[in-house]
Motif scaffolding. Structure first.
Motif, PDB file in Angstrom:
ATOM      1  N   GLY A 185       0.732  -1.229  -0.107  1.00 42.31           N
ATOM      2  CA  GLY A 185       0.043   0.163  -0.157  1.00 42.31           C
ATOM      3  C   GLY A 185       0.750   1.319   0.059  1.00 42.31           C
ATOM      4  N   LEU A 186      -0.017   2.366  -0.076  1.00 41.95           N
ATOM      5  CA  LEU A 186       0.849   3.637   0.149  1.00 41.95           C
ATOM      6  C   LEU A 186       0.940   4.193   1.283  1.00 41.95           C
ATOM      7  CD1 LEU A 186      -1.326   5.642  -2.919  1.00 41.95           C
ATOM      8  CD2 LEU A 186       0.939   4.360  -3.165  1.00 41.95           C
ATOM      9  N   ALA A 187       1.876   4.998   1.518  1.00 45.60           N
ATOM     10  CA  ALA A 187       2.323   5.406   2.798  1.00 45.60           C
ATOM     11  C   ALA A 187       2.461   7.152   2.807  1.00 45.60           C
ATOM     12  CB  ALA A 187       3.443   4.788   3.579  1.00 45.60           C
ATOM     13  N   PRO A 188       1.515   7.794   2.517  1.00 47.43           N
ATOM     14  CA  PRO A 188       1.832   9.154   2.451  1.00 47.43           C
ATOM     15  C   PRO A 188       2.536   9.978   3.634  1.00 47.43           C
ATOM     16  CG  PRO A 188      -0.718   8.799   2.122  1.00 47.43           C
ATOM     17  CD  PRO A 188       0.016   7.501   2.921  1.00 47.43           C
ATOM     18  N   GLY A 189       3.613  10.739   3.273  1.00 47.22           N
ATOM     19  CA  GLY A 189       4.269  11.505   4.050  1.00 47.22           C
ATOM     20  C   GLY A 189       3.502  12.569   4.706  1.00 47.22           C
ATOM     21  N   ILE A 190       3.491  12.981   6.052  1.00 47.34           N
ATOM     22  CA  ILE A 190       2.648  13.968   6.672  1.00 47.34           C
ATOM     23  C   ILE A 190       3.496  14.706   7.639  1.00 47.34           C
ATOM     24  CG2 ILE A 190       0.510  12.934   6.039  1.00 47.34           C
ATOM     25  CD1 ILE A 190       0.893  13.130   9.637  1.00 47.34           C
ATOM     26  N   ASP A 284       6.386  13.703   0.275  1.00 45.58           N
ATOM     27  CA  ASP A 284       6.449  12.753  -0.534  1.00 45.58           C
ATOM     28  C   ASP A 284       5.628  11.323  -0.227  1.00 45.58           C
ATOM     29  OD1 ASP A 284       8.586  12.507   1.117  1.00 45.58           O
ATOM     30  OD2 ASP A 284       9.505  10.836  -0.027  1.00 45.58           O
ATOM     31  N   THR A 285       5.354  10.520  -1.068  1.00 42.40           N
ATOM     32  CA  THR A 285       4.774   9.222  -0.695  1.00 42.40           C
ATOM     33  C   THR A 285       5.709   7.899  -0.795  1.00 42.40           C
ATOM     34  OG1 THR A 285       2.918  10.057  -1.619  1.00 42.40           O
ATOM     35  CG2 THR A 285       2.901   7.742  -1.412  1.00 42.40           C
ATOM     36  N   GLY A 286       5.366   7.352   0.424  1.00 38.21           N
ATOM     37  CA  GLY A 286       6.516   6.369   0.658  1.00 38.21           C
ATOM     38  C   GLY A 286       5.402   4.958   0.264  1.00 38.21           C
ATOM     39  N   TYR A 287       5.815   4.043   0.762  1.00 38.74           N
ATOM     40  CA  TYR A 287       5.175   2.523   0.498  1.00 38.74           C
ATOM     41  C   TYR A 287       5.339   1.632   1.745  1.00 38.74           C
ATOM     42  CZ  TYR A 287       5.683   4.467  -4.272  1.00 38.74           C
ATOM     43  OH  TYR A 287       5.813   5.125  -5.305  1.00 38.74           O
ATOM     44  N   TRP A 288       4.388   0.732   1.860  1.00 42.77           N
ATOM     45  CA  TRP A 288       4.605  -0.339   2.915  1.00 42.77           C
ATOM     46  C   TRP A 288       4.019  -1.602   2.442  1.00 42.77           C
ATOM     47  CZ3 TRP A 288       0.091  -3.082   4.036  1.00 42.77           C
ATOM     48  CH2 TRP A 288      -1.102  -2.628   3.694  1.00 42.77           C
ATOM     49  N   ILE A 289       4.466  -2.737   3.130  1.00 45.22           N
ATOM     50  CA  ILE A 289       4.273  -4.031   2.628  1.00 45.22           C
ATOM     51  C   ILE A 289       3.842  -4.785   3.939  1.00 45.22           C
ATOM     52  CG2 ILE A 289       5.721  -4.125   0.885  1.00 45.22           C
ATOM     53  CD1 ILE A 289       7.607  -5.648   2.311  1.00 45.22           C
ATOM     54  N   ARG A 290       3.068  -5.727   3.802  1.00 47.63           N
ATOM     55  CA  ARG A 290       2.836  -6.711   4.913  1.00 47.63           C
ATOM     56  C   ARG A 290       3.702  -7.961   4.450  1.00 47.63           C
ATOM     57  NH1 ARG A 290      -0.701  -7.538   8.988  1.00 47.63           N
ATOM     58  NH2 ARG A 290      -1.934  -5.658   8.217  1.00 47.63           N
ATOM     59  N   LEU A 291       4.588  -8.285   5.306  1.00 49.03           N
ATOM     60  CA  LEU A 291       5.398  -9.430   4.977  1.00 49.03           C
ATOM     61  C   LEU A 291       5.179 -10.662   5.855  1.00 49.03           C
ATOM     62  CD1 LEU A 291       7.962  -9.738   2.977  1.00 49.03           C
ATOM     63  CD2 LEU A 291       9.437  -9.508   5.006  1.00 49.03           C
TER      64      LEU A 291
END
Length: 332
Positions: A185-190, A284-291
């Motif tokens: 998924g997306l991880a917006p930076g705030i 900027d937008t980062g990303y996350w994963i469920r591993l």
């Protein structure tokens, strides 16, 4: 007959083997007819139920005895023993690996971003060095069912010796564990500031894919809930039809802020959002994963068993044909 010999005779009985197999089949068919997810019930029973485990171990012991006596009874020639052995040994090793996999498997699922760490079964620490989203540049909302990935997402895990790339499937074996990506998924930076002072800054993992989905986050110490969803870059109109275009490389968001159940307002994310003496800015937008990390000692045995069965089937067929031809010649 001594007691040990009686026990061994019972364990080696073909009748016992037959009724063990029939009992398993009867249970499985009954659950399949009257319940749902028969295989799931079977696996769960084998994992948690002592009676299930006892019956399965009893089956494995019976197979071992038949395997040993089967090889011993092939007295004609060494070639016959070699032709007879792989299939039976493969079935036993497969069932043993299946049993170990079900009863001893350990699974861990963690949500990770870049620079986070995960530990393998052997204690090795892996650092999330890079998440490769492999997202399409843009998608239409009318085409979202076709998917928004150009290729499957990948993650680079860095260990002390080298880097490893892990995808969705098949799982990658690292340090005694099997890793694969379950979700992405997306991880917006705030950044939230108050009077020029930064209250919080970081990435917020959000489930806002595919476009049209919404998610929310809260910040400890603040009485607000922030709802996010992707905002279209533009709208294409053709006659009476229209389509929204979403930019997935540099996404924009629609932000709705609540205080408790009270709606404060709704804003686009392209500039700072001022509310109640605070300012929310999107970076900027980062990303996350469920591993998913799985420690499973039974997998190598299952694979070895399958290989032996594949080898053993034609060998056993050759043995059967050879013995049949020999019997016919002897009869003639």
């Amino acid at each position: 007959m001594s007691v040990p010999k009686k026990i061994l005779r019972i364990l080696a009985s073909k009748g016992v083997l037959f009724w063990l197999i029939m009992t398993w089949l009867a249970y499985y068919v009954t659950v399949a007819i009257w319940g749902s997810e028969a295989f799931e019930h079977f696996v769960e029973g084998l994992r948690t139920n002592l009676i299930f485990k006892t019956f399965f171990i009893f089956l494995l012991v019976n197979l071992v005895i038949h395997l040993v006596t089967g090889v011993y009874n092939q007295r004609q020639r060494l070639l016959h023993k070699l032709l007879w052995l792989p299939l039976s040994l493969g079935v036993f090793i497969f069932l043993l690996g299946f049993f170990l996999s079900i009863t001893s498997k350990h699974t861990e699922r963690v949500v990770l971003g870049e620079e986070d760490t995960v530990k393998a079964a052997d204690g090795e620490i892996y650092v999330v060095k890079k998440i490769q989203p492999n997202l399409k540049g843009s998608v239409l909302d009318i085409d979202e069912m076709k998917g928004f990935f150009s290729m499957e997402p990948k993650v680079t895990l860095a260990a002390s010796d080298r880097d490893y790339e892990v995808g969705v499937y098949p799982p990658s074996r690292l340090g005694g564990s099997y890793f694969h990506i379950m979700e992405f998924g997306l991880a917006p930076g705030i950044r939230i500031t108050s009077g020029g002072r930064t209250v919080i800054q970081g990435y917020m993992p959000q489930r806002i894919l595919p476009p049209g989905s919404s998610d929310s986050f809260t910040v400890q110490g603040l009485p607000f809930r922030f709802n996010l969803m992707l905002s279209p870059e533009k709208v294409i109109e053709k006659g009476r039809s229209s389509a929204r275009v979403y930019n997935l490389k540099t996404p924009a968001y629609r932000v709705t802020i609540f205080r408790g159940e009270r709606l404060i307002g709704e804003w686009p994310s392209d500039k700072g959002i001022d509310f109640e003496n605070l300012t929310l800015t999107f970076l900027d937008t980062g990303y996350w994963i469920r591993l998913e990390a799985v420690e499973d000692r039974g997998v190598p045995l299952v694979v070895a068993g399958i290989v032996l069965v594949i080898i053993g089937l034609p060998l056993r067929l050759a043995l059967f044909v050879t013995e049949t031809i020999g019997k016919r010649r002897a009869y003639i």
